[in-house]
Design a protein around this motif. Structure first.
Motif, PDB file in Angstrom:
ATOM      1  N   GLU A   1       0.831  -1.202   0.000  1.00 52.78           N
ATOM      2  CA  GLU A   1       0.000   0.000   0.000  1.00 52.78           C
ATOM      3  C   GLU A   1       0.877   1.268   0.000  1.00 52.78           C
ATOM      4  OE1 GLU A   1      -3.194   2.180   2.912  1.00 52.78           O
ATOM      5  OE2 GLU A   1      -3.167  -0.016   2.911  1.00 52.78           O
ATOM      6  N   THR A   2       1.893   1.263   0.839  1.00 55.77           N
ATOM      7  CA  THR A   2       2.811   2.413   0.917  1.00 55.77           C
ATOM      8  C   THR A   2       3.521   2.605  -0.418  1.00 55.77           C
ATOM      9  OG1 THR A   2       3.135   1.953   3.255  1.00 55.77           O
ATOM     10  CG2 THR A   2       4.743   3.404   2.214  1.00 55.77           C
ATOM     11  N   ILE A   3       3.980   1.508  -1.028  1.00 58.20           N
ATOM     12  CA  ILE A   3       4.688   1.613  -2.310  1.00 58.20           C
ATOM     13  C   ILE A   3       3.763   2.175  -3.378  1.00 58.20           C
ATOM     14  CG2 ILE A   3       5.520   0.126  -4.213  1.00 58.20           C
ATOM     15  CD1 ILE A   3       7.655   1.141  -2.173  1.00 58.20           C
ATOM     16  N   TYR A   4       2.516   1.754  -3.368  1.00 63.21           N
ATOM     17  CA  TYR A   4       1.549   2.268  -4.337  1.00 63.21           C
ATOM     18  C   TYR A   4       1.454   3.798  -4.219  1.00 63.21           C
ATOM     19  CZ  TYR A   4      -2.802   2.965  -6.860  1.00 63.21           C
ATOM     20  OH  TYR A   4      -3.742   3.409  -7.748  1.00 63.21           O
ATOM     21  N   GLU A   5       1.389   4.294  -2.975  1.00 60.54           N
ATOM     22  CA  GLU A   5       1.335   5.744  -2.740  1.00 60.54           C
ATOM     23  C   GLU A   5       2.634   6.422  -3.185  1.00 60.54           C
ATOM     24  OE1 GLU A   5       0.492   6.427   1.387  1.00 60.54           O
ATOM     25  OE2 GLU A   5      -1.555   5.633   1.228  1.00 60.54           O
ATOM     26  N   LEU A   6       3.756   5.793  -2.882  1.00 59.04           N
ATOM     27  CA  LEU A   6       5.046   6.377  -3.251  1.00 59.04           C
ATOM     28  C   LEU A   6       5.239   6.415  -4.768  1.00 59.04           C
ATOM     29  CD1 LEU A   6       7.524   5.007  -0.553  1.00 59.04           C
ATOM     30  CD2 LEU A   6       6.412   7.238  -0.664  1.00 59.04           C
ATOM     31  N   VAL A   7       4.751   5.386  -5.476  1.00 59.07           N
ATOM     32  CA  VAL A   7       4.866   5.358  -6.940  1.00 59.07           C
ATOM     33  C   VAL A   7       4.127   6.561  -7.526  1.00 59.07           C
ATOM     34  CG1 VAL A   7       4.078   4.128  -9.020  1.00 59.07           C
ATOM     35  CG2 VAL A   7       5.348   2.902  -7.247  1.00 59.07           C
ATOM     36  N   THR A   8       2.950   6.858  -7.002  1.00 55.94           N
ATOM     37  CA  THR A   8       2.194   8.030  -7.460  1.00 55.94           C
ATOM     38  C   THR A   8       3.003   9.296  -7.221  1.00 55.94           C
ATOM     39  OG1 THR A   8       0.137   6.899  -6.937  1.00 55.94           O
ATOM     40  CG2 THR A   8       0.013   9.280  -7.198  1.00 55.94           C
ATOM     41  N   GLU A   9       3.580   9.405  -6.038  1.00 52.15           N
ATOM     42  CA  GLU A   9       4.402  10.560  -5.678  1.00 52.15           C
ATOM     43  C   GLU A   9       5.625  10.664  -6.607  1.00 52.15           C
ATOM     44  OE1 GLU A   9       4.886  13.893  -3.343  1.00 52.15           O
ATOM     45  OE2 GLU A   9       3.210  12.487  -3.261  1.00 52.15           O
ATOM     46  N   LEU A  10       6.271   9.527  -6.875  1.00 51.23           N
ATOM     47  CA  LEU A  10       7.464   9.511  -7.734  1.00 51.23           C
ATOM     48  C   LEU A  10       7.120   9.936  -9.162  1.00 51.23           C
ATOM     49  CD1 LEU A  10       9.168   6.293  -6.354  1.00 51.23           C
ATOM     50  CD2 LEU A  10      10.001   8.642  -6.116  1.00 51.23           C
ATOM     51  N   LYS A  11       5.922   9.566  -9.634  1.00 53.02           N
ATOM     52  CA  LYS A  11       5.504   9.995 -10.979  1.00 53.02           C
ATOM     53  C   LYS A  11       5.393  11.504 -11.033  1.00 53.02           C
ATOM     54  CE  LYS A  11       3.131   5.795 -12.361  1.00 53.02           C
ATOM     55  NZ  LYS A  11       1.876   5.055 -12.378  1.00 53.02           N
ATOM     56  N   HIS A  12       4.827  12.104  -9.991  1.00 53.49           N
ATOM     57  CA  HIS A  12       4.713  13.569  -9.935  1.00 53.49           C
ATOM     58  C   HIS A  12       6.097  14.219  -9.918  1.00 53.49           C
ATOM     59  CE1 HIS A  12       0.399  13.748  -9.617  1.00 53.49           C
ATOM     60  NE2 HIS A  12       0.392  12.949  -8.562  1.00 53.49           N
ATOM     61  N   ILE A  13       6.994  13.673  -9.113  1.00 52.61           N
ATOM     62  CA  ILE A  13       8.355  14.220  -9.027  1.00 52.61           C
ATOM     63  C   ILE A  13       9.034  14.144 -10.400  1.00 52.61           C
ATOM     64  CG2 ILE A  13      10.672  13.843  -8.054  1.00 52.61           C
ATOM     65  CD1 ILE A  13       9.226  12.956  -5.441  1.00 52.61           C
TER      66      ILE A  13
ATOM     67  N   GLU B   1      10.276   0.007 -10.873  1.00 49.86           N
ATOM     68  CA  GLU B   1       9.705   0.883 -11.899  1.00 49.86           C
ATOM     69  C   GLU B   1      10.686   2.001 -12.202  1.00 49.86           C
ATOM     70  OE1 GLU B   1       5.627   3.454 -12.702  1.00 49.86           O
ATOM     71  OE2 GLU B   1       5.572   1.823 -11.252  1.00 49.86           O
ATOM     72  N   SER B   2      10.715   2.430 -13.488  1.00 49.71           N
ATOM     73  CA  SER B   2      11.515   3.582 -13.903  1.00 49.71           C
ATOM     74  C   SER B   2      10.598   4.779 -14.072  1.00 49.71           C
ATOM     75  CB  SER B   2      12.209   3.301 -15.241  1.00 49.71           C
ATOM     76  OG  SER B   2      13.234   2.358 -15.053  1.00 49.71           O
ATOM     77  N   PHE B   3      11.115   5.959 -13.749  1.00 50.85           N
ATOM     78  CA  PHE B   3      10.336   7.192 -13.845  1.00 50.85           C
ATOM     79  C   PHE B   3      11.095   8.159 -14.750  1.00 50.85           C
ATOM     80  CE2 PHE B   3       9.433   5.043  -9.925  1.00 50.85           C
ATOM     81  CZ  PHE B   3       8.046   5.083  -9.845  1.00 50.85           C
ATOM     82  N   VAL B   4      10.529   8.427 -15.928  1.00 50.78           N
ATOM     83  CA  VAL B   4      11.165   9.295 -16.910  1.00 50.78           C
ATOM     84  C   VAL B   4      10.792  10.738 -16.628  1.00 50.78           C
ATOM     85  CG1 VAL B   4      11.387   9.797 -19.378  1.00 50.78           C
ATOM     86  CG2 VAL B   4      11.181   7.425 -18.596  1.00 50.78           C
ATOM     87  N   PHE B   5      11.769  11.633 -16.720  1.00 50.06           N
ATOM     88  CA  PHE B   5      11.551  13.043 -16.421  1.00 50.06           C
ATOM     89  C   PHE B   5      10.676  13.741 -17.466  1.00 50.06           C
ATOM     90  CE2 PHE B   5      15.983  13.277 -14.227  1.00 50.06           C
ATOM     91  CZ  PHE B   5      15.482  12.535 -13.182  1.00 50.06           C
ATOM     92  N   GLY B   6       9.904  14.701 -16.976  1.00 52.02           N
ATOM     93  CA  GLY B   6       9.193  15.617 -17.859  1.00 52.02           C
ATOM     94  C   GLY B   6       8.115  15.003 -18.726  1.00 52.02           C
ATOM     95  N   LYS B   7       7.613  13.846 -18.360  1.00 52.63           N
ATOM     96  CA  LYS B   7       6.539  13.232 -19.144  1.00 52.63           C
ATOM     97  C   LYS B   7       5.248  14.025 -18.960  1.00 52.63           C
ATOM     98  CE  LYS B   7       6.883   8.445 -20.074  1.00 52.63           C
ATOM     99  NZ  LYS B   7       6.436   7.112 -19.693  1.00 52.63           N
ATOM    100  N   GLU B   8       4.233  13.640 -19.736  1.00 52.15           N
ATOM    101  CA  GLU B   8       2.948  14.325 -19.612  1.00 52.15           C
ATOM    102  C   GLU B   8       2.430  14.203 -18.171  1.00 52.15           C
ATOM    103  OE1 GLU B   8       2.232  10.122 -20.077  1.00 52.15           O
ATOM    104  OE2 GLU B   8       3.430  11.458 -21.293  1.00 52.15           O
ATOM    105  N   LYS B   9       1.655  15.163 -17.755  1.00 51.36           N
ATOM    106  CA  LYS B   9       1.142  15.192 -16.381  1.00 51.36           C
ATOM    107  C   LYS B   9       0.125  14.068 -16.165  1.00 51.36           C
ATOM    108  CE  LYS B   9       3.472  18.885 -15.551  1.00 51.36           C
ATOM    109  NZ  LYS B   9       4.846  18.540 -15.412  1.00 51.36           N
TER     110      LYS B   9
END
Length: 173
Positions: free
Chosen positions: A47-59, A164-172
């Motif tokens: 559950e925590t990771i799910y929340e953090l993944v959302t946060e990481l996408k925003h970052i 998971e990888s998080f690419v910079f500057g993707k669509e919101k």
């Protein structure tokens, strides 16, 4: 509970170069590729990771690609016999790091942020002196463009793999 961490992996040519040192001097060589740690290892449930993944996408969405300057050999001695490549602490890198130390992220910062890529650790004192002495004479300079970071998790055998990888500057999102 699973153990997670967040890191930036340099490009493949730079990893290959760094691994030429790591395979001799870093007992973690087989466990994780050369990396710059953005968030030290922490434990979390699904559950925590799910929340953090959302946060990481925003970052990631709010971060533009930036250059990493890797430019000298340094050490954490006398605290530990760790030898590393110093990464210039640019504003973008520090901002990225700081975003992962607040909000929903666990507060687990053990040390001040010193951007680096470890090349040798857990050396005996004599080994450390020899390796650091010879590494200091090398002119190590890399420049790399960073456009993503990775959320990693640790397997039972101690190796780290990308969650998971998080690419910079993707669509919101």
């Amino acid at each position: 509970m699973t153990k997670y961490g967040i890191a930036i992996f340099p490009s493949k040519p730079i990893q290959d170069d760094i691994n030429s040192y790591r395979k001799r001097y870093d007992p973690h060589y087989a466990l994780i590729p050369p990396h710059l740690t953005l968030k030290e290892a922490f434990e979390a449930d699904d559950e925590t990771i799910y929340e953090l993944v959302t946060e990481l996408k925003h970052i990631a969405n709010d971060t533009e690609p930036f250059k990493l300057q890797i430019n000298k050999v340094s050490t954490f001695a006398p605290v530990t016999n760790t030898i590393y490549l110093k990464v210039e602490p640019t504003k973008q890198l520090i901002d990225l790091f700081e975003k992962m130390q607040t909000g929903k992220f666990p507060e687990n910062m053990e040390y001040n942020f010193v951007p680096h890529i470890t090349i040798a650790q857990k050396l005996s004192h004599d080994e450390y002196s020899d390796v650091f002495g010879s590494m200091q004479m090398k002119d190590i300079q890399f420049e790399d463009t960073v456009d993503r970071f990775q959320l990693l998790y640790q397997l039972d055998n101690g190796t780290w793999t990308v969650y998971e990888s998080f690419v910079f500057g993707k669509e919101k999102v």
